[in-house]
Write an enzyme that holds these catalytic residues in place. Structure first.
Site, PDB file in Angstrom:
ATOM      1  N   ASP A  32     -16.661  26.828-102.134  1.00 37.63           N
ATOM      2  CA  ASP A  32     -16.110  26.265-103.483  1.00 37.63           C
ATOM      3  C   ASP A  32     -15.583  27.358-104.190  1.00 37.63           C
ATOM      4  O   ASP A  32     -15.991  28.282-104.409  1.00 37.63           O
ATOM      5  CB  ASP A  32     -17.073  25.366-104.209  1.00 37.63           C
ATOM      6  CG  ASP A  32     -16.269  24.382-105.138  1.00 37.63           C
ATOM      7  OD1 ASP A  32     -16.483  23.133-105.130  1.00 37.63           O
ATOM      8  OD2 ASP A  32     -15.704  24.869-105.977  1.00 37.63           O
ATOM      9  N   ILE A  33     -14.201  26.969-104.598  1.00 41.22           N
ATOM     10  CA  ILE A  33     -13.278  27.871-105.669  1.00 41.22           C
ATOM     11  C   ILE A  33     -13.953  28.173-106.878  1.00 41.22           C
ATOM     12  O   ILE A  33     -13.757  29.142-107.619  1.00 41.22           O
ATOM     13  CB  ILE A  33     -12.015  27.810-105.596  1.00 41.22           C
ATOM     14  CG1 ILE A  33     -10.987  28.869-105.696  1.00 41.22           C
ATOM     15  CG2 ILE A  33     -11.770  26.664-106.537  1.00 41.22           C
ATOM     16  CD1 ILE A  33      -9.506  28.558-105.591  1.00 41.22           C
ATOM     17  N   ASN A  88     -18.833  12.770-104.567  1.00 43.94           N
ATOM     18  CA  ASN A  88     -18.144  12.060-105.673  1.00 43.94           C
ATOM     19  C   ASN A  88     -17.091  11.077-104.911  1.00 43.94           C
ATOM     20  O   ASN A  88     -16.170  11.833-104.177  1.00 43.94           O
ATOM     21  CB  ASN A  88     -17.615  13.011-106.706  1.00 43.94           C
ATOM     22  CG  ASN A  88     -18.779  13.704-107.397  1.00 43.94           C
ATOM     23  OD1 ASN A  88     -19.763  13.555-107.383  1.00 43.94           O
ATOM     24  ND2 ASN A  88     -18.182  15.147-107.760  1.00 43.94           N
ATOM     25  N   GLN A  95     -14.622  12.752-108.939  1.00 44.57           N
ATOM     26  CA  GLN A  95     -13.978  13.259-107.780  1.00 44.57           C
ATOM     27  C   GLN A  95     -12.566  13.686-107.996  1.00 44.57           C
ATOM     28  O   GLN A  95     -11.617  13.015-108.787  1.00 44.57           O
ATOM     29  CB  GLN A  95     -13.717  12.113-106.770  1.00 44.57           C
ATOM     30  CG  GLN A  95     -12.983  12.973-105.286  1.00 44.57           C
ATOM     31  CD  GLN A  95     -12.828  11.627-104.351  1.00 44.57           C
ATOM     32  OE1 GLN A  95     -12.733  10.269-104.776  1.00 44.57           O
ATOM     33  NE2 GLN A  95     -12.895  12.109-103.047  1.00 44.57           N
ATOM     34  N   HIS A 101     -15.697  14.732 -99.449  1.00 45.68           N
ATOM     35  CA  HIS A 101     -16.331  15.862 -99.234  1.00 45.68           C
ATOM     36  C   HIS A 101     -17.717  16.087 -99.509  1.00 45.68           C
ATOM     37  O   HIS A 101     -18.233  15.329-100.413  1.00 45.68           O
ATOM     38  CB  HIS A 101     -15.590  17.103 -99.910  1.00 45.68           C
ATOM     39  CG  HIS A 101     -15.388  17.062-101.111  1.00 45.68           C
ATOM     40  ND1 HIS A 101     -14.065  16.194-101.702  1.00 45.68           N
ATOM     41  CD2 HIS A 101     -15.898  17.197-102.340  1.00 45.68           C
ATOM     42  CE1 HIS A 101     -14.075  16.228-103.076  1.00 45.68           C
ATOM     43  NE2 HIS A 101     -15.298  16.950-103.333  1.00 45.68           N
ATOM     44  N   PHE A 102     -18.432  16.743 -98.807  1.00 44.29           N
ATOM     45  CA  PHE A 102     -19.964  16.927 -99.315  1.00 44.29           C
ATOM     46  C   PHE A 102     -20.061  18.204-100.060  1.00 44.29           C
ATOM     47  O   PHE A 102     -19.382  19.317 -99.464  1.00 44.29           O
ATOM     48  CB  PHE A 102     -20.978  16.996 -98.090  1.00 44.29           C
ATOM     49  CG  PHE A 102     -21.294  15.470 -97.732  1.00 44.29           C
ATOM     50  CD1 PHE A 102     -22.237  14.591 -98.557  1.00 44.29           C
ATOM     51  CD2 PHE A 102     -20.906  14.883 -96.472  1.00 44.29           C
ATOM     52  CE1 PHE A 102     -22.545  13.358 -98.152  1.00 44.29           C
ATOM     53  CE2 PHE A 102     -21.160  13.749 -96.129  1.00 44.29           C
ATOM     54  CZ  PHE A 102     -21.906  12.976 -96.816  1.00 44.29           C
ATOM     55  N   HIS A 103     -20.624  18.439-101.447  1.00 42.78           N
ATOM     56  CA  HIS A 103     -21.086  19.702-101.850  1.00 42.78           C
ATOM     57  C   HIS A 103     -22.366  19.960-101.206  1.00 42.78           C
ATOM     58  O   HIS A 103     -23.242  19.231-101.276  1.00 42.78           O
ATOM     59  CB  HIS A 103     -21.076  19.647-103.283  1.00 42.78           C
ATOM     60  CG  HIS A 103     -19.817  19.274-103.867  1.00 42.78           C
ATOM     61  ND1 HIS A 103     -19.067  20.070-104.764  1.00 42.78           N
ATOM     62  CD2 HIS A 103     -19.239  17.969-103.936  1.00 42.78           C
ATOM     63  CE1 HIS A 103     -18.000  19.603-105.374  1.00 42.78           C
ATOM     64  NE2 HIS A 103     -18.029  18.390-104.915  1.00 42.78           N
TER      65      HIS A 103
HETATM   66  P1  5GP Z   1     -15.148  16.944-106.627  1.00 47.13           P
HETATM   67  O1  5GP Z   1     -14.975  17.193-108.174  1.00 47.13           O
HETATM   68  O2  5GP Z   1     -13.848  16.296-105.951  1.00 47.13           O
HETATM   69  O3  5GP Z   1     -16.208  16.545-105.933  1.00 47.13           O
HETATM   70  O4  5GP Z   1     -15.053  18.514-106.009  1.00 47.13           O
HETATM   71  C1  5GP Z   1     -13.949  19.208-105.878  1.00 47.13           C
HETATM   72  C2  5GP Z   1     -14.332  20.702-105.547  1.00 47.13           C
HETATM   73  O5  5GP Z   1     -13.486  21.309-105.040  1.00 47.13           O
HETATM   74  C3  5GP Z   1     -14.563  21.326-107.008  1.00 47.13           C
HETATM   75  O6  5GP Z   1     -15.840  21.770-106.841  1.00 47.13           O
HETATM   76  C4  5GP Z   1     -13.458  22.558-106.939  1.00 47.13           C
HETATM   77  O7  5GP Z   1     -13.965  23.714-107.466  1.00 47.13           O
HETATM   78  C5  5GP Z   1     -12.957  22.506-105.568  1.00 47.13           C
HETATM   79  N1  5GP Z   1     -11.775  23.150-105.327  1.00 47.13           N
HETATM   80  C6  5GP Z   1     -10.542  22.571-105.781  1.00 47.13           C
HETATM   81  N2  5GP Z   1      -9.404  23.171-105.502  1.00 47.13           N
HETATM   82  C7  5GP Z   1      -9.867  24.070-104.601  1.00 47.13           C
HETATM   83  C8  5GP Z   1      -9.207  25.095-103.678  1.00 47.13           C
HETATM   84  O8  5GP Z   1      -8.071  25.175-103.690  1.00 47.13           O
HETATM   85  N3  5GP Z   1     -10.206  25.698-102.643  1.00 47.13           N
HETATM   86  C9  5GP Z   1     -11.461  25.729-102.859  1.00 47.13           C
HETATM   87  N4  5GP Z   1     -12.012  26.551-101.859  1.00 47.13           N
HETATM   88  N5  5GP Z   1     -12.063  24.986-103.505  1.00 47.13           N
HETATM   89  C10 5GP Z   1     -11.344  24.127-104.483  1.00 47.13           C
END
Ligand code: 5GP
Ligand code: ZN
Length: 138
Positions: A32-33, A88, A95, A101-103
């Site tokens: 995760d970035i 999420n 989300q 996606h799974f974290h």
């Molecule tokens: P969500 O909030 O949708 O469950 O999680 C999305 C996740 O994707 C976030 O934790 C965010 O940091 C990560 N993310 C968003 N853009 C990028 C990207 O360009 N590269 C990577 N590696 N992670 C990303």
């Protein structure tokens, strides 16, 4: 199926670079970035879908099995004491990227829980070192 506007579809295709942790025929895992914790990794199906409930049984099975495999490797190689799986669906549920996606969020005893992005890594070098540790080379 891919969505030309989807960041995670672009990561899967390589159009956007990522720190890959593992890849198989159906799924892709990468760091995760904006991590909540050191080693925070995301696992996505290669085909675009928005919600968990949009997945076929076969794709969901592949995704959860790959998530289990990556989590087991992270547990061993970080090493960590435990981990959260977070998933999420919808903006109302935080989300931000509309590709399922799974974290996998590593956790440690007596460290406390962060549920938002932090400066998880002390340095770029530490992130690179942790990436090397959790990559599954088969
Ligand atoms: P969500 O909030 O949708 O469950 O999680 C999305 C996740 O994707 C976030 O934790 C965010 O940091 C990560 N993310 C968003 N853009 C990028 C990207 O360009 N590269 C990577 N590696 N992670 C990303
Ligand atoms: Zn997508």
């Amino acid at each position: 199926m891919t969505d030309p506007n989807c960041i995670f579809c672009k990561i899967v295709s390589g159009a956007i670079p990522s720190r890959k942790v593992y890849e198989d025929e159906n799924c892709y895992a990468f760091m995760d970035i904006a991590p909540f914790e050191k080693g925070h990794t995301l696992v996505v199906p290669k085909h675009h879908a928005r919600f968990l409930t949009d997945l076929t049984e076969a794709t969901l099975t592949q995704l959860i099995m790959t998530t289990q495999k990556v989590a087991a490797y992270i547990l061993k190689t970080m090493p960590c004491d435990g981990f959260n799986i977070l998933q999420n669906n919808g903006e109302c549920a935080l989300q931000t990227i509309p590709h399922v996606h799974f974290h996998i969020i590593p956790r440690w005893n007596n460290k406390g829980l962060q549920w938002h992005s932090t400066k998880a890594y002390d340095s770029e070098e530490e992130m690179v070192e942790i990436h090397k540790r959790i990559i599954i080379n088969e």
